[in-house]
Design a protein around this motif. Structure first.
Motif, PDB file in Angstrom:
ATOM      1  N   LYS A 220       0.823  -1.202   0.000  1.00 41.53           N
ATOM      2  CA  LYS A 220       0.000   0.000   0.000  1.00 41.53           C
ATOM      3  C   LYS A 220       0.863   1.260   0.000  1.00 41.53           C
ATOM      4  O   LYS A 220       0.557   2.240  -0.695  1.00 41.53           O
ATOM      5  CB  LYS A 220      -0.950  -0.011   1.201  1.00 41.53           C
ATOM      6  N   GLN A 221       1.958   1.219   0.783  1.00 43.35           N
ATOM      7  CA  GLN A 221       2.852   2.372   0.825  1.00 43.35           C
ATOM      8  C   GLN A 221       3.536   2.599  -0.520  1.00 43.35           C
ATOM      9  O   GLN A 221       3.689   3.741  -0.970  1.00 43.35           O
ATOM     10  CB  GLN A 221       3.888   2.183   1.931  1.00 43.35           C
ATOM     11  N   GLU A 222       3.946   1.505  -1.167  1.00 41.09           N
ATOM     12  CA  GLU A 222       4.580   1.623  -2.481  1.00 41.09           C
ATOM     13  C   GLU A 222       3.607   2.180  -3.514  1.00 41.09           C
ATOM     14  O   GLU A 222       3.964   3.037  -4.334  1.00 41.09           O
ATOM     15  CB  GLU A 222       5.100   0.255  -2.933  1.00 41.09           C
ATOM     16  N   ALA A 223       2.353   1.704  -3.472  1.00 38.33           N
ATOM     17  CA  ALA A 223       1.346   2.192  -4.414  1.00 38.33           C
ATOM     18  C   ALA A 223       1.061   3.670  -4.190  1.00 38.33           C
ATOM     19  O   ALA A 223       0.944   4.450  -5.146  1.00 38.33           O
ATOM     20  CB  ALA A 223       0.063   1.370  -4.271  1.00 38.33           C
ATOM     21  N   GLU A 229       4.326  10.466  -6.557  1.00 38.03           N
ATOM     22  CA  GLU A 229       5.435  10.868  -7.414  1.00 38.03           C
ATOM     23  C   GLU A 229       4.967  11.142  -8.838  1.00 38.03           C
ATOM     24  O   GLU A 229       5.468  12.031  -9.514  1.00 38.03           O
ATOM     25  CB  GLU A 229       6.514   9.772  -7.406  1.00 38.03           C
ATOM     26  N   LYS A 230       4.010  10.343  -9.282  1.00 36.77           N
ATOM     27  CA  LYS A 230       3.474  10.552 -10.639  1.00 36.77           C
ATOM     28  C   LYS A 230       2.811  11.907 -10.763  1.00 36.77           C
ATOM     29  O   LYS A 230       2.923  12.608 -11.788  1.00 36.77           O
ATOM     30  CB  LYS A 230       2.486   9.438 -10.983  1.00 36.77           C
TER      31      LYS A 230
END
Length: 234
Positions: A220-223, A229-230
């Motif tokens: 979840k943190q990575e997503a 960032e996007k």
């Protein structure tokens, strides 16, 4: 795909070791007792004595037996460590004497299922807390701001450093370790910690659930980071 395989391997390492697909080893018989810092549990009268619980007082309900002198658990010294001897025929079965005056119970029918450790109430340095938390209150309160020793908070910090993991975050926080056959229950509003024997299958299930939840949280943190960032990129 590679990441999933690596994660599964990591989960297995906590419980045993990564397998190449061969047959599982034969499971050893479940131990009747666990040993935690040379203290046996559950047990009977002689087990309590051999574990050092030699200072006893009696009441209608139980014999409260304490260990004399200092006892260090992962370097933290509680105020007191004790067992309550009550009427039991075995560690799991309540006997015909249950509910009766324990002083009328034969010695061979006395036993205990858990060990309790009582710690100091933490005294916090308010100025330290304000500095650490930038003037706002937080929970749990910062351990580095505790002014005294032998507190529950310091014991929990020592547990985590020793490889124990927190598997429950309700009013009772439960901690387990891959190499220990006990579970440690820490009560949020109390200074008492209770230690119970845990079955191997239950312990492994708790560890597996903990690792699965941690992996999900990382995903979840990575997503979330990818989306943030996007949105920043041109």
């Amino acid at each position: 795909m590679f990441k999933q395989k690596l994660t599964l391997c990591f989960v297995s390492l906590v419980l045993a070791a990564c397998s190449d697909g061969g047959e599982a080893p034969t499971t050893a018989p479940e131990d009747v007792q666990a040993i935690f810092f040379e203290m046996k549990l559950p047990g009977g009268l002689e087990d309590a004595k051999q574990s050092g619980f030699t200072e006893c007082t009696s009441s209608y309900y139980s014999y409260e037996c304490k260990r004399p002198g200092k006892v260090a658990l992962y370097g933290i010294e509680p105020l007191m460590v004790r067992v309550d001897l009550k009427a039991v025929e075995s560690p799991a079965k309540i006997s015909e004497y249950a509910g009766k005056d324990v002083r009328l119970v034969p010695q061979e029918a006395l036993g205990y299922e858990s060990i309790e450790a009582k710690f100091n109430d933490a005294v916090f340095d308010v100025d330290c807390e304000n500095k650490v938390n930038s003037g706002t209150m937080s929970w749990p309160r910062p351990v580095q701001c505790i002014q005294n020793t032998g507190t529950t908070e310091q014991f929990v910090e020592a547990l985590l450093k020793a490889g124990w993991v927190q598997t429950s975050k309700r009013r009772i926080s439960e901690y387990v370790h891959k190499d220990e056959m006990v579970t440690i229950n820490v009560y949020r509003d109390r200074d008492t910690v209770t230690i119970y024997k845990v079955e191997r299958a239950v312990r492994d299930g708790l560890l597996r659930s903990y690792l699965e939840r941690r992996e999900e949280e990382m995903q979840k943190q990575e997503a979330a980071s990818a989306v943030i960032e996007k949105m920043k990129s041109k």
